[in-house]
Motif scaffolding. Structure first.
Motif, PDB file in Angstrom:
ATOM      1  N   LEU A 175      31.549  52.877  47.209  1.00  0.00           N
ATOM      2  CA  LEU A 175      31.615  51.427  47.384  1.00  0.00           C
ATOM      3  C   LEU A 175      30.304  50.946  47.984  1.00  0.00           C
ATOM      4  O   LEU A 175      30.022  51.197  49.165  1.00  0.00           O
ATOM      5  N   VAL A 216      38.997  46.149  49.090  1.00  0.00           N
ATOM      6  CA  VAL A 216      38.890  46.734  47.753  1.00  0.00           C
ATOM      7  C   VAL A 216      39.739  48.003  47.660  1.00  0.00           C
ATOM      8  O   VAL A 216      40.439  48.225  46.660  1.00  0.00           O
ATOM      9  N   SER A 249      38.133  41.579  36.980  1.00  0.00           N
ATOM     10  CA  SER A 249      38.259  42.348  38.214  1.00  0.00           C
ATOM     11  C   SER A 249      38.608  43.797  37.932  1.00  0.00           C
ATOM     12  O   SER A 249      38.099  44.715  38.595  1.00  0.00           O
ATOM     13  N   CYS A 253      40.558  40.534  44.908  1.00  0.00           N
ATOM     14  CA  CYS A 253      40.945  41.643  45.795  1.00  0.00           C
ATOM     15  C   CYS A 253      41.669  41.129  47.035  1.00  0.00           C
ATOM     16  O   CYS A 253      42.640  41.743  47.492  1.00  0.00           O
ATOM     17  N   PHE A 270      35.979  39.380  44.676  1.00  0.00           N
ATOM     18  CA  PHE A 270      36.493  39.534  46.034  1.00  0.00           C
ATOM     19  C   PHE A 270      37.660  38.592  46.308  1.00  0.00           C
ATOM     20  O   PHE A 270      38.548  38.915  47.108  1.00  0.00           O
ATOM     21  N   THR A 274      43.355  47.081  47.472  1.00  0.00           N
ATOM     22  CA  THR A 274      43.640  46.545  46.138  1.00  0.00           C
ATOM     23  C   THR A 274      43.881  47.673  45.148  1.00  0.00           C
ATOM     24  O   THR A 274      44.833  47.629  44.352  1.00  0.00           O
ATOM     25  N   LEU A 307      36.635  47.294  38.986  1.00  0.00           N
ATOM     26  CA  LEU A 307      37.318  48.376  39.690  1.00  0.00           C
ATOM     27  C   LEU A 307      37.345  49.662  38.870  1.00  0.00           C
ATOM     28  O   LEU A 307      37.199  50.754  39.418  1.00  0.00           O
TER      29      LEU A 307
END
Length: 421
Positions: free
Chosen positions: A347, A358, A130, A162, A159, A361, A134
């Motif tokens: 995004l 997101v 993850s 997140c 996801f 997060t 990111l």
């Protein structure tokens, strides 16, 4: 036209449901899981034999420094430390500690069940996967090859991660109260005069800096009709469309930690009005004699001080200059957020809820990394590069805010005239 749009939207919904609920393992994933099971058996046997000797800590890639480099295909870990300097070894250890800390946060969280994804990964590898998505501008396909997982599973695991991290927002992004608030305060200015205390007039202390940034996203299906437009007209409409952005409102401390975070659609920005109302209704949120500072466009109040606009005299210029210095604290925090999490540069998500998750997060992890000593060192040349944003209009002003700003600017000017700089 409407029928085709509705049909396309329905098709996306069906595909999303299939992706979430029906994900058979491929032959490659079955083989990978068999290999992992064998490795776990061998590892357990080795640990029993070497019980007195602790295993070496895993060394993770430089995902937390803003310039990550992907590992070799099929292996998300660095092969070793041969030739590394002492400072690099320390940074690798810090990276590993941050990944471990995030894994512990997820383990201790009561926000839900285990993370999603048919091809189960260890928690540390899930965190690493993850963070790769990111921190790097890489595709799901690229990460799929690196971790040897189906792209659909990568999507679902990311996801799910997140969603779990974003549930920690209230825990990790919290408004300071009591002693914590007192420790967070910093001087409005170092300028002082000897008779301030005698007159009972002192400069306020600053609790945090209020500001915002914009995160570009893909327009959701059905929010635009570009079929009848030419390429040039299409680009203009896309750039001007308010829902092409997420609006991220932040309050950050002097150190750059986020104390407040609000994510809204580009067309739903209230420029701090919700926060202003909250502070007015709950005065205990601001320590006595403290304030927030913000740029033009935010409402001026007794609790939020903003710059003077229009023609300015000496006292207004001094006040605006000092306020601008404080606002650069937020600029550096936002620069660090976007440098560390490069996916925020765009995004490619046409769903507001998922895009918002997101962004939250990234903000939560920004605070987590600061608490674990993962402060990002930015290139000084990059610190002055600002994202082009719309020109701000003057915010609302209430009488208490006007009086307090004038009192502060008067004190500042008196200090300068007294020869204190």
């Amino acid at each position: 036209m409407d029928f085709r749009q509705h049909a396309a939207s329905a098709g996306r919904v069906v595909l999303d449901v299939m992706e979430r609920e029906w994900q058979p393992l491929s032959a490659g994933e079955l083989e990978l899981r068999l290999d992992q099971a064998v490795e776990e058996i061998l590892e357990a046997e080795l640990l029993r034999r070497l019980e007195a000797q602790p295993p070496s800590p895993a060394v993770y890639p430089r995902l937390l420094r803003g310039n990550p480099s992907p590992g070799p295909r099929g292996s998300p870990t660095v092969a070793g430390l041969t030739g590394a300097t002492a400072s690099e070894n320390q940074q690798e250890t810090a990276d590993s500690e941050a990944v471990t800390y995030i894994s512990e946060l997820l383990q201790s969280s009561t926000s839900g069940a285990r993370l999603a994804g048919r091809a189960r990964l260890s928690l540390s590898r899930t965190v690493l996967l993850s963070l790769s998505l990111l921190s790097e501008r890489v595709s799901y396909r690229s990460v799929s090859r690196r971790f040897q997982l189906e792209k659909g599973n990568i999507h679902r695991i990311f996801f799910s991660f997140c969603e779990r991290i974003s549930t920690l927002t209230d825990e990790q992004i919290r408004w300071p109260l009591g002693e914590e608030a007192a420790e967070a305060l910093f001087p409005f200015s170092d300028l002082l005069v000897e008779n301030q205390l005698d007159e009972g007039r002192v400069l306020p202390q600053v609790l945090g800096v209020l500001g915002h940034t914009q995160i570009p996203i893909r327009l959701p299906a059905g929010n635009h009709d570009l079929d009848r437009l030419g390429p040039a007209e299409e680009r203009l409409k896309m750039a001007a469309h308010p829902d092409r952005w997420l609006h991220l409102e932040l309050v950050c401390s002097r150190r750059g930690q986020f104390l407040h975070c609000r994510v809204s659609n580009g067309s739903d920005s209230d420029r701090g009005q919700t926060l202003t109302d909250r502070l007015k209704q709950n005065p205990q949120l601001m320590p006595p004699g403290s304030c927030l500072v913000a740029r033009t466009g935010y409402p001026l109040s007794e609790r939020i001080l903003t710059p003077y606009t229009g023609s300015c005299g000496p006292k207004q210029e001094v006040f605006n200059r000092i306020l601008a210095e404080h606002c650069r604290i937020l600029d550096r925090a936002v620069d660090g957020l976007k440098a560390r999490f490069k996916r925020l540069s765009y995004l490619d998500i046409g769903n507001y809820d998922r895009a918002r998750t997101v962004v939250l997060t990234a903000c939560v992890l920004h605070n987590v990394f600061l608490r674990t000593g993962q402060e990002l060192r930015l290139d000084p040349e990059m610190e002055n590069i600002r994202t082009a944003e719309e020109e701000e209009e003057d915010g609302e002003e209430d009488e208490d805010g006007v009086q307090r700003r004038d009192a502060v600017s008067d004190l500042l000017l008196r200090n300068i005239k007294s020869g204190i700089t």
